[in-house]
Write a protein that holds these residues in place. Structure first.
Motif, PDB file in Angstrom:
ATOM      1  N   THR A 109       9.677  71.763  46.955  1.00 23.23           N
ATOM      2  CA  THR A 109      10.071  72.868  47.905  1.00 23.23           C
ATOM      3  C   THR A 109      10.468  73.948  47.213  1.00 23.23           C
ATOM      4  O   THR A 109      10.386  75.280  47.818  1.00 23.23           O
ATOM      5  CB  THR A 109      11.102  72.466  48.994  1.00 23.23           C
ATOM      6  OG1 THR A 109      12.131  72.164  48.332  1.00 23.23           O
ATOM      7  CG2 THR A 109      10.556  71.339  49.922  1.00 23.23           C
ATOM      8  N   LEU A 110      10.903  73.992  46.074  1.00 23.26           N
ATOM      9  CA  LEU A 110      11.452  75.296  45.339  1.00 23.26           C
ATOM     10  C   LEU A 110      10.087  76.065  44.968  1.00 23.26           C
ATOM     11  O   LEU A 110      10.159  77.170  44.747  1.00 23.26           O
ATOM     12  CB  LEU A 110      12.177  74.782  44.107  1.00 23.26           C
ATOM     13  CG  LEU A 110      13.512  74.287  44.318  1.00 23.26           C
ATOM     14  CD1 LEU A 110      14.071  73.547  42.978  1.00 23.26           C
ATOM     15  CD2 LEU A 110      14.435  75.227  45.041  1.00 23.26           C
ATOM     16  N   GLY A 111       9.019  75.251  45.047  1.00 27.21           N
ATOM     17  CA  GLY A 111       7.607  75.979  44.522  1.00 27.21           C
ATOM     18  C   GLY A 111       6.900  76.510  45.572  1.00 27.21           C
ATOM     19  O   GLY A 111       5.740  76.935  45.323  1.00 27.21           O
ATOM     20  N   SER A 112       7.395  76.406  46.920  1.00 25.70           N
ATOM     21  CA  SER A 112       6.427  76.509  48.188  1.00 25.70           C
ATOM     22  C   SER A 112       6.483  77.945  48.190  1.00 25.70           C
ATOM     23  O   SER A 112       7.022  78.727  47.985  1.00 25.70           O
ATOM     24  CB  SER A 112       7.411  76.107  49.193  1.00 25.70           C
ATOM     25  OG  SER A 112       6.316  76.371  50.361  1.00 25.70           O
ATOM     26  N   THR A 169      12.908  73.345  34.220  1.00 22.09           N
ATOM     27  CA  THR A 169      13.714  74.527  33.429  1.00 22.09           C
ATOM     28  C   THR A 169      13.827  75.527  34.701  1.00 22.09           C
ATOM     29  O   THR A 169      15.083  76.297  34.926  1.00 22.09           O
ATOM     30  CB  THR A 169      13.326  74.956  32.334  1.00 22.09           C
ATOM     31  OG1 THR A 169      13.572  73.865  31.287  1.00 22.09           O
ATOM     32  CG2 THR A 169      14.050  76.229  31.806  1.00 22.09           C
ATOM     33  N   ALA A 170      12.622  75.942  35.058  1.00 24.82           N
ATOM     34  CA  ALA A 170      12.562  76.848  35.852  1.00 24.82           C
ATOM     35  C   ALA A 170      13.334  76.734  37.171  1.00 24.82           C
ATOM     36  O   ALA A 170      14.314  77.893  37.798  1.00 24.82           O
ATOM     37  CB  ALA A 170      11.062  77.157  36.359  1.00 24.82           C
ATOM     38  N   ALA A 171      13.376  75.543  37.869  1.00 24.46           N
ATOM     39  CA  ALA A 171      14.178  75.215  39.005  1.00 24.46           C
ATOM     40  C   ALA A 171      15.648  75.348  38.902  1.00 24.46           C
ATOM     41  O   ALA A 171      16.204  75.579  39.774  1.00 24.46           O
ATOM     42  CB  ALA A 171      13.636  73.763  39.334  1.00 24.46           C
ATOM     43  N   THR A 229      16.601  79.662  46.203  1.00 25.38           N
ATOM     44  CA  THR A 229      16.008  78.492  46.655  1.00 25.38           C
ATOM     45  C   THR A 229      14.650  78.494  46.509  1.00 25.38           C
ATOM     46  O   THR A 229      13.772  77.668  46.913  1.00 25.38           O
ATOM     47  CB  THR A 229      16.287  77.979  48.190  1.00 25.38           C
ATOM     48  OG1 THR A 229      16.087  79.142  49.060  1.00 25.38           O
ATOM     49  CG2 THR A 229      17.756  77.871  48.555  1.00 25.38           C
ATOM     50  N   LYS A 230      13.885  79.496  45.766  1.00 21.36           N
ATOM     51  CA  LYS A 230      12.713  79.595  45.605  1.00 21.36           C
ATOM     52  C   LYS A 230      12.370  80.088  44.036  1.00 21.36           C
ATOM     53  O   LYS A 230      13.074  81.251  43.589  1.00 21.36           O
ATOM     54  CB  LYS A 230      11.882  80.663  46.478  1.00 21.36           C
ATOM     55  CG  LYS A 230      10.528  80.663  46.186  1.00 21.36           C
ATOM     56  CD  LYS A 230       9.747  81.747  47.289  1.00 21.36           C
ATOM     57  CE  LYS A 230       8.443  82.025  46.871  1.00 21.36           C
ATOM     58  NZ  LYS A 230       7.858  83.118  47.655  1.00 21.36           N
TER      59      LYS A 230
END
Length: 321
Positions: free
Chosen positions: A262-265, A290-292, A301-302
């Motif tokens: 969901t972080l990449g939605s 790493t990005a998350a 949250t994104k």
């Protein structure tokens, strides 16, 4: 009585190894034997006991028995939960794996007609491209444990005893249905020269003899990162050779999205392909993580496109440097 004695021996072995499926199978064979002898009441009691035990075990979360004795020093047992749909790979490779699973699920039918299901696989390709994950997928899909043998460690730890230790592992292959992954197979199968060629050849010949004898209940998988250094005679000993490659741009995006969740939605990944060139599946997963984590520690949250670019660039610098 000899036949019954063999059944009892098999039940004791399966109980000792924690192999409930084999234990129940032998118990039902005993029931069939008793029914044939006219002891129908006893046969029905055995069947009822097996059915009741199976029902009690449904839904229970248990820790399956670990390997015991000398075998415990040689293998690492896991019980994976990785579905085939989670594996990001070329369609041809997925088709090969699907075929192996289909043959294993139909192994009784195939054997009755004189055909052996594929059960000896060579997995070759760069590190981090999905070889170990494939073994986990097969174990999950067939609902069996996964036994991992790290051959480089085996060779160094048990120098001079390697062949006898391999025999112990292959004894387990015959006795307990599982996926047996021989990792870092090039440690054993390299086309060697020099002073160690005699010892290496003896170990390799032992492995090949054991592999030839391996039955169809278990699956034996050998994984290597270095196909080019393997003895060419090895390839014909396997039922199939599965080749793994670095992911293309489309596959790379699928790996990133799967790990981000969901972080990449809604995150734009258009034209990120240039940043993923040369990265394996495992490295892409690390970049996504790493990005998350960067985003979460900012209190957001994104994941933004820039977060991914920074993480991918860092991974490429590390892997190429």
């Amino acid at each position: 009585m000899a036949g019954l004695g063999q059944h009892i021996t098999a039940m004791v072995r399966s109980h000792a190894s924690g192999d409930d499926a084999s234990f129940y199978s032998v118990a039902l064979q005993v029931a069939a034997r008793e029914a044939k002898a006219g002891h129908h009441v006893l046969a029905n009691e055995i069947k009822k006991a097996v059915d009741a035990s199976r029902r009690e075990s449904v839904g229970k979360i248990t820790t399956l028995a670990q390997p015991r004795g000398e075998l415990a020093e040689l293998v690492e047992v896991t019980h994976p939960n990785v579905q085939l749909r989670e594996l990001v790979a070329p369609a041809e490779l997925v088709a090969q794996i699907t075929q192996v699973l289909a043959e294993q699920r139909q192994r009784r039918n195939l054997l009755e007609h004189g055909f052996a299901p594929a059960h000896k696989l060579l997995l070759e390709g760069p590190p981090g491209t999905g070889k170990t994950m494939t073994a986990a997928v097969i174990a999950t899909e067939l609902a069996v444990p996964m036994f991992t043998v790290r051959l480089d460690s085996l060779l160094s730890k048990f120098m001079g005893e390697t062949a006898s230790k391999l025999r112990l592992v292959f004894d387990s292959v015959a006795q307990r249905r599982a996926v047996y992954l021989f990792d870092e197979f090039d440690a054993l199968g390299a086309d060697r020269s020099g002073n160690d060629v005699g010892e290496a050849r003896r170990i390799l010949n032992s492995f090949l003899a054991f592999l030839e004898e391996a039955g169809t209940e278990s699956l034996v998988l050998a994984a290597t990162n270095h196909r080019s250094i393997l003895d060419k005679a090895l390839f014909r000993r396997f039922d199939a050779v599965l080749t793994y490659t670095l992911p293309d741009a489309r596959q790379a995006m699928a790996v990133l999205r799967a790990r981000l969740g969901t972080l990449g939605s809604g995150t734009s990944m258009a034209k990120l392909g240039d940043y993923t060139i040369g990265l394996s599946h495992a490295e892409l997963v690390k970049a996504a993580e790493t990005a998350a984590k960067t985003v979460l520690m900012r209190g957001e949250t994104k994941v933004q496109r820039g977060d991914l670019i920074a993480a991918l660039t860092s991974r490429r610098t590390a892997s190429l440097g």
